[in-house]
Structures are given as C-alpha cells and as structure tokens.
Design a protein around this motif. Structure first.
Motif, PDB file in Angstrom:
ATOM      1  N   GLY A   5      53.176  41.500 -48.862  1.00 28.59           N
ATOM      2  CA  GLY A   5      53.657  41.622 -47.491  1.00 28.59           C
ATOM      3  C   GLY A   5      52.635  41.204 -46.460  1.00 28.59           C
ATOM      4  N   ALA A   6      51.558  40.541 -46.886  1.00 31.51           N
ATOM      5  CA  ALA A   6      50.600  40.004 -45.925  1.00 31.51           C
ATOM      6  C   ALA A   6      51.276  38.996 -44.999  1.00 31.51           C
ATOM      7  N   ASP A   7      52.295  38.346 -45.514  1.00 34.55           N
ATOM      8  CA  ASP A   7      53.172  37.493 -44.720  1.00 34.55           C
ATOM      9  C   ASP A   7      54.349  38.346 -44.258  1.00 34.55           C
ATOM     10  N   ASN A   8      54.283  38.964 -43.113  1.00 37.76           N
ATOM     11  CA  ASN A   8      53.359  38.708 -42.035  1.00 37.76           C
ATOM     12  C   ASN A   8      52.767  40.009 -41.480  1.00 37.76           C
ATOM     13  N   LYS A   9      52.679  41.023 -42.354  1.00 41.11           N
ATOM     14  CA  LYS A   9      52.155  42.296 -41.876  1.00 41.11           C
ATOM     15  C   LYS A   9      50.655  42.246 -41.646  1.00 41.11           C
ATOM     16  N   ALA A  10      49.988  41.221 -42.223  1.00 34.90           N
ATOM     17  CA  ALA A  10      48.594  40.992 -41.840  1.00 34.90           C
ATOM     18  C   ALA A  10      48.537  40.656 -40.357  1.00 34.90           C
ATOM     19  N   GLY A  11      49.421  39.745 -39.917  1.00 34.26           N
ATOM     20  CA  GLY A  11      49.462  39.392 -38.502  1.00 34.26           C
ATOM     21  C   GLY A  11      49.821  40.567 -37.622  1.00 34.26           C
ATOM     22  N   VAL A  12      50.792  41.379 -38.049  1.00 39.10           N
ATOM     23  CA  VAL A  12      51.173  42.566 -37.286  1.00 39.10           C
ATOM     24  C   VAL A  12      49.977  43.500 -37.132  1.00 39.10           C
ATOM     25  N   ALA A  13      49.281  43.767 -38.241  1.00 34.48           N
ATOM     26  CA  ALA A  13      48.131  44.683 -38.206  1.00 34.48           C
ATOM     27  C   ALA A  13      47.010  44.136 -37.337  1.00 34.48           C
ATOM     28  N   GLU A  14      46.819  42.835 -37.358  1.00 34.11           N
ATOM     29  CA  GLU A  14      45.754  42.213 -36.553  1.00 34.11           C
ATOM     30  C   GLU A  14      46.062  42.311 -35.065  1.00 34.11           C
ATOM     31  N   ILE A  15      47.313  42.067 -34.698  1.00 31.01           N
ATOM     32  CA  ILE A  15      47.697  42.203 -33.292  1.00 31.01           C
ATOM     33  C   ILE A  15      47.572  43.659 -32.844  1.00 31.01           C
ATOM     34  N   MET A  16      48.003  44.572 -33.702  1.00 27.85           N
ATOM     35  CA  MET A  16      47.903  45.996 -33.362  1.00 27.85           C
ATOM     36  C   MET A  16      46.453  46.421 -33.193  1.00 27.85           C
ATOM     37  N   ASP A  17      45.573  45.932 -34.056  1.00 29.79           N
ATOM     38  CA  ASP A  17      44.150  46.285 -33.946  1.00 29.79           C
ATOM     39  C   ASP A  17      43.559  45.723 -32.655  1.00 29.79           C
ATOM     40  N   ALA A  18      43.901  44.479 -32.329  1.00 27.38           N
ATOM     41  CA  ALA A  18      43.413  43.885 -31.085  1.00 27.38           C
ATOM     42  C   ALA A  18      43.945  44.641 -29.869  1.00 27.38           C
ATOM     43  N   ALA A  19      45.220  45.048 -29.917  1.00 26.09           N
ATOM     44  CA  ALA A  19      45.793  45.835 -28.824  1.00 26.09           C
ATOM     45  C   ALA A  19      45.039  47.149 -28.659  1.00 26.09           C
ATOM     46  N   ASN A  20      44.747  47.791 -29.781  1.00 25.93           N
ATOM     47  CA  ASN A  20      43.980  49.042 -29.746  1.00 25.93           C
ATOM     48  C   ASN A  20      42.611  48.825 -29.115  1.00 25.93           C
ATOM     49  N   PHE A  21      41.974  47.681 -29.469  1.00 31.87           N
ATOM     50  CA  PHE A  21      40.653  47.364 -28.894  1.00 31.87           C
ATOM     51  C   PHE A  21      40.741  47.249 -27.376  1.00 31.87           C
ATOM     52  N   PHE A  22      41.722  46.524 -26.877  1.00 29.47           N
ATOM     53  CA  PHE A  22      41.824  46.342 -25.433  1.00 29.47           C
ATOM     54  C   PHE A  22      42.090  47.659 -24.720  1.00 29.47           C
ATOM     55  N   MET A  23      42.894  48.517 -25.309  1.00 27.73           N
ATOM     56  CA  MET A  23      43.184  49.800 -24.667  1.00 27.73           C
ATOM     57  C   MET A  23      41.981  50.732 -24.696  1.00 27.73           C
ATOM     58  N   GLN A  24      41.133  50.574 -25.713  1.00 30.20           N
ATOM     59  CA  GLN A  24      39.944  51.412 -25.828  1.00 30.20           C
ATOM     60  C   GLN A  24      38.748  50.857 -25.069  1.00 30.20           C
ATOM     61  N   ASN A  25      38.828  49.590 -24.641  1.00 29.99           N
ATOM     62  CA  ASN A  25      37.686  48.941 -23.987  1.00 29.99           C
ATOM     63  C   ASN A  25      38.144  48.260 -22.695  1.00 29.99           C
ATOM     64  N   PRO A  26      38.473  49.041 -21.686  1.00 29.15           N
ATOM     65  CA  PRO A  26      39.024  48.483 -20.445  1.00 29.15           C
ATOM     66  C   PRO A  26      38.043  47.603 -19.681  1.00 29.15           C
ATOM     67  N   GLU A  27      36.768  47.662 -20.052  1.00 32.34           N
ATOM     68  CA  GLU A  27      35.783  46.810 -19.379  1.00 32.34           C
ATOM     69  C   GLU A  27      35.884  45.347 -19.819  1.00 32.34           C
ATOM     70  N   VAL A  28      36.563  45.094 -20.923  1.00 30.03           N
ATOM     71  CA  VAL A  28      36.754  43.720 -21.413  1.00 30.03           C
ATOM     72  C   VAL A  28      37.905  43.097 -20.623  1.00 30.03           C
ATOM     73  N   LYS A  29      37.577  42.044 -19.865  1.00 29.95           N
ATOM     74  CA  LYS A  29      38.543  41.471 -18.938  1.00 29.95           C
ATOM     75  C   LYS A  29      39.565  40.570 -19.652  1.00 29.95           C
ATOM     76  N   HIS A  30      40.803  40.684 -19.210  1.00 29.97           N
ATOM     77  CA  HIS A  30      41.881  39.867 -19.748  1.00 29.97           C
ATOM     78  C   HIS A  30      43.045  39.872 -18.766  1.00 29.97           C
ATOM     79  N   GLY A  31      43.907  38.887 -18.882  1.00 32.24           N
ATOM     80  CA  GLY A  31      45.135  38.883 -18.102  1.00 32.24           C
ATOM     81  C   GLY A  31      46.205  39.719 -18.781  1.00 32.24           C
ATOM     82  N   THR A  32      47.426  39.615 -18.309  1.00 37.03           N
ATOM     83  CA  THR A  32      48.542  40.328 -18.932  1.00 37.03           C
ATOM     84  C   THR A  32      48.784  39.774 -20.334  1.00 37.03           C
ATOM     85  N   ILE A  33      48.882  40.679 -21.288  1.00 26.81           N
ATOM     86  CA  ILE A  33      49.112  40.304 -22.688  1.00 26.81           C
ATOM     87  C   ILE A  33      50.458  40.872 -23.125  1.00 26.81           C
ATOM     88  N   LYS A  34      51.300  40.026 -23.675  1.00 27.35           N
ATOM     89  CA  LYS A  34      52.570  40.459 -24.235  1.00 27.35           C
ATOM     90  C   LYS A  34      52.466  40.516 -25.757  1.00 27.35           C
TER      91      LYS A  34
END
Length: 413
Positions: free
Chosen positions: A142-171
């Motif tokens: 199921g790495a196709d495509n739950k690897a991608g799901v997990a990676e996006i979720m981890d990146a989302a978690n990073f942005f929410m935990q690190n508000p000092e890292v600048k970014h635009g709106t992410i969907k």
C-alpha cells in the motif's frame, strides 16, 4: 532544518486500512472502506490544528494550511490517493520494517515464496544501511499511495508545529479511486481553490515527472450468430471465437506492454466477456504522442475488421473513451512549477531525476482541469504486488521535499 519525523508511524498505521478500489462498482467512491480511512485522515488533520479539514460525499479530503506570510504567494496543493490497486489484496496488511538493509534477500514470512532480491529490484542497491518496509507476503503493502499520504501528513504536521517557517496557503487533497481511473471525476476544482499542485505518487528517490502517457480506452462490442451447437454447421458465428481471434491477431513483438519501454506506446487488452451471441473486449491504448495514440487505435480497428471479414453475418462496434492526456502540454506553460520542484528535491539533499511516467496520475487530469500538477517521488516500489516496498529514508526525503517546496514558493514570491 530539524524535523521530528512522524512519517514511518503514520505509514505503518495507514497501510492497515483496507482501501482497495473496485472497477466494477458504480458507487462514488467505488468502495465505502476508502471513506473509513479518509475519515481517519480528517480526524488527524483536525487534531494537528487544521480546522477546515473535511470529507465530502464523494470521498475527497480537502484541508487548508493558512498562509503565514505577508507575501502574495500562489496557492499550492499537495495530493495523494487513498485507494490501493484491485490487482492484489490489501486486506489485513502486516507491515514489516527490515532495519539496516545490507543487500540480503528479504524473505516475507507469511509466504516464503515471496522474496525481494537485489538482482530483481535494482533500486535496492541504493538502500544499503536504510530501513526497508514490506508487507508480510500475502498482500500488497500500500505504499502506492499511502507513502504519499503519510508524507503529506508529516509535512502538514511540521508546518503546524513550526509557525516560524514561512509559506503561502497550502491545500491538501486526498482522492479516492485513482487506481481505477476515477480519481478526480467528482472533484470541485473551484472549491479546492489552488493555483498549482503536486501529486506525491512517484517511485525512485529524487524522481520528478512532468510527462505522462496520453490514454484512451476502447471497447469492442461483437455481435455474432447463435445456433444450437448440434445444428450449427454453416450458421453459428461465435462472438467468443471472434473476440479471441482479434486478440490473437495482435502483434507480439511491438505495441504491447511486454515489448515496449521508454517512450514507446502500446495496445493492451484488459478484459473479455460474453457468450456466443455477443461478446465484449476492453482495451487500453497508451502513447506519449497524441497522434501516435490515434494511429494505435486505427491499427487496432484494422486488425479487428480484417478478422470480421471471415464472419459476414456478424458485426462489430467500437467505442473509444478518452481517459487522460499527457500533462506536459499544460505544465510546460508554467516553468516555475518544475523549476521549484527540482530545486526543492536538491535542497532535500537528493539528486533530482526528471523523467516521464509510463502511466498516469491524478495530476494528468488535474492539469487539464486547470491545476498544473506534476508528480514527485513518494519512494514506492514494486507497487500492485506482494513484493511492494518503500524505505523509511526515502519517505523522509519526500517529507523534506514537500516542506522545501512550500518554502521556495514563498521565498520566490
């Protein structure tokens, strides 16, 4: 950049959800179990502080990480699909982490006949010292495509935990039914509201794909002549036999999946059904060049019509349906989409590999729906099979790439 990775824990949790899609189903999504997993993703998104995360009636998960910069940054979407292939069971997946891989054969315990060998999986040679995740031998991973799901979720978690890292709106977009070609059939692209997108659904570490096959489906409907088999001489024209003759008349040494590579297209029968009186044959047709795609279709029709000459009382009907088109036509008009992605991969400490996909992704159709959407590696390998695998380190590199990409769009705005 200090990242407290959660991707491995998320991935090994996600693959235990059975999310297999179904070609035969008429519902949207094709299986209700996909929505069970998607509901879990919404719960996790809400828990990390993304307040607008929701699951709609068609099985799409949409969420927004708000901009934290004063710059006017294009809205970027990261997308993966939740379903797994109908080609191999995804029920009761048991993920196994093989730590510190050293090039040995990996024998999967629930079926010792399923073995990952370095000689058969050349990308494993780049994984020495890494941690390889497989299933147990009776299912796909199921790495196709739950690897991608997990990676996006981890990146989302990073942005929410690190508000000092600048970014635009992410969907964030998680889709159902990609494996059966219906991944964005019911997506409201205006509701998504993104300017550019990236599917996280690629294979080899560092790969970036801005070109896919163009794809059509062709259905042949054959009407034969039925008669009692005891009194059929000179009367019966079996639609089953006609269909079989058409398939047997296809070339074996060219324009087939097993005889082509690189930029070569193909004709591929994927289903046959029927009785003496009526039969149906389904084909998929692929090429990177739209003109060549049409030539393949013409050749297939010519082959079928030549067979039909031997059956004067029977008839054949062809139905061609467009499936998706080469996304490069769209992405080439937006060079920054590729430029920033390749830069993000290199910033993640990875050698970028720009290439084409001998297949398609949700990004193919999204691009023609108005959301230019190339594909970035997720690290998945040997997908749709019991030998499917992914490495922890490749998934972590994908997380870094997603984070870097959002940062680069902000920096360059």
């Amino acid at each position: 950049m200090n990242i407290n990775y959660t991707v491995t824990e998320r991935f090994t949790k996600y693959v235990k959800f059975d999310t297999q899609s179904n070609y035969e189903s008429k519902t949207n999504p094709s299986t209700a179990k996909q929505k069970i997993f998607s509901a879990e993703l919404v719960k996790e998104l809400l828990n990390i502080g993304i307040n607008d995360a929701f699951l709609d009636e068609f099985g799409y998960v949409i969420a927004t990480i708000p901009s934290n910069t004063e710059k006017n940054v294009p809205i970027i979407c990261f997308c993966s699909h939740v379903d797994t292939s109908p080609d191999c069971s995804g029920e009761n997946v048991k993920p196994i982490i093989h730590y510190n891989y050293q090039g040995q054969d990996l024998v999967l315990p629930d079926d010792i006949n399923v073995v990952l060998k370095l000689s058969e999986h050349p990308d494993l040679k780049h994984q020495i010292g890494n941690d390889i995740i497989t299933a147990s031998g009776t299912t796909l991973l199921g790495a196709d495509n739950k690897a991608g799901v997990a990676e996006i979720m981890d990146a989302a978690n990073f942005f929410m935990q690190n508000p000092e890292v600048k970014h635009g709106t992410i969907k964030i977009l998680f889709t159902p039914d990609e494996e059966i070609g219906r991944g964005v059939d019911h997506l409201d692209i205006k509701k998504l509201g993104a300017d550019f997108g990236y599917t996280i659904d690629g294979e080899t570490l560092g790969s970036y794909e801005d070109e896919t096959f163009s794809a059509d489906g062709m259905q042949m409907l054959i009407k034969g002549v039925s008669a009692h088999p005891g009194f059929a001489k000179g009367k019966m024209e079996s639609a089953i036999k006609i269909a079989s003759e058409i398939i047997a008349a296809l070339p074996n040494d060219r324009i087939t999946p097993e005889s082509t590579a690189g930029r070569e297209g193909f004709i591929h029968p994927v289903g046959i059904s029927g009785q003496v009186e009526e039969a149906q044959v389904d084909f998929i047709i692929r090429d990177f060049d739209d003109d060549k795609l049409l030539k393949h279709e013409d050749e297939l029709k010519e082959i079928a019509l030549k067979v039909m000459l031997n059956y004067p009382n029977s008839s054949i009907e062809f139905k061609v349906q467009e499936q998706y088109r080469n996304m490069k036509k769209v992405i080439a008009k937006h060079p920054k989409v590729s430029e920033y992605a390749l830069k993000a991969i290199e910033r993640a400490g990875v050698v970028q590999k720009k290439q084409s996909i001998r297949g398609g992704t949700d990004g193919s159709r999204l691009s023609f729906m108005g959301l230019p959407c190339p594909n970035i590696f997720a690290g998945e390998h040997a997908f749709h099979s019991k030998q499917e695998w992914v490495s922890v380190q490749d998934m972590q590199a994908a997380v870094r790439t997603i984070i870097n990409l959002a940062m680069i769009w902000e920096e360059e705005a």
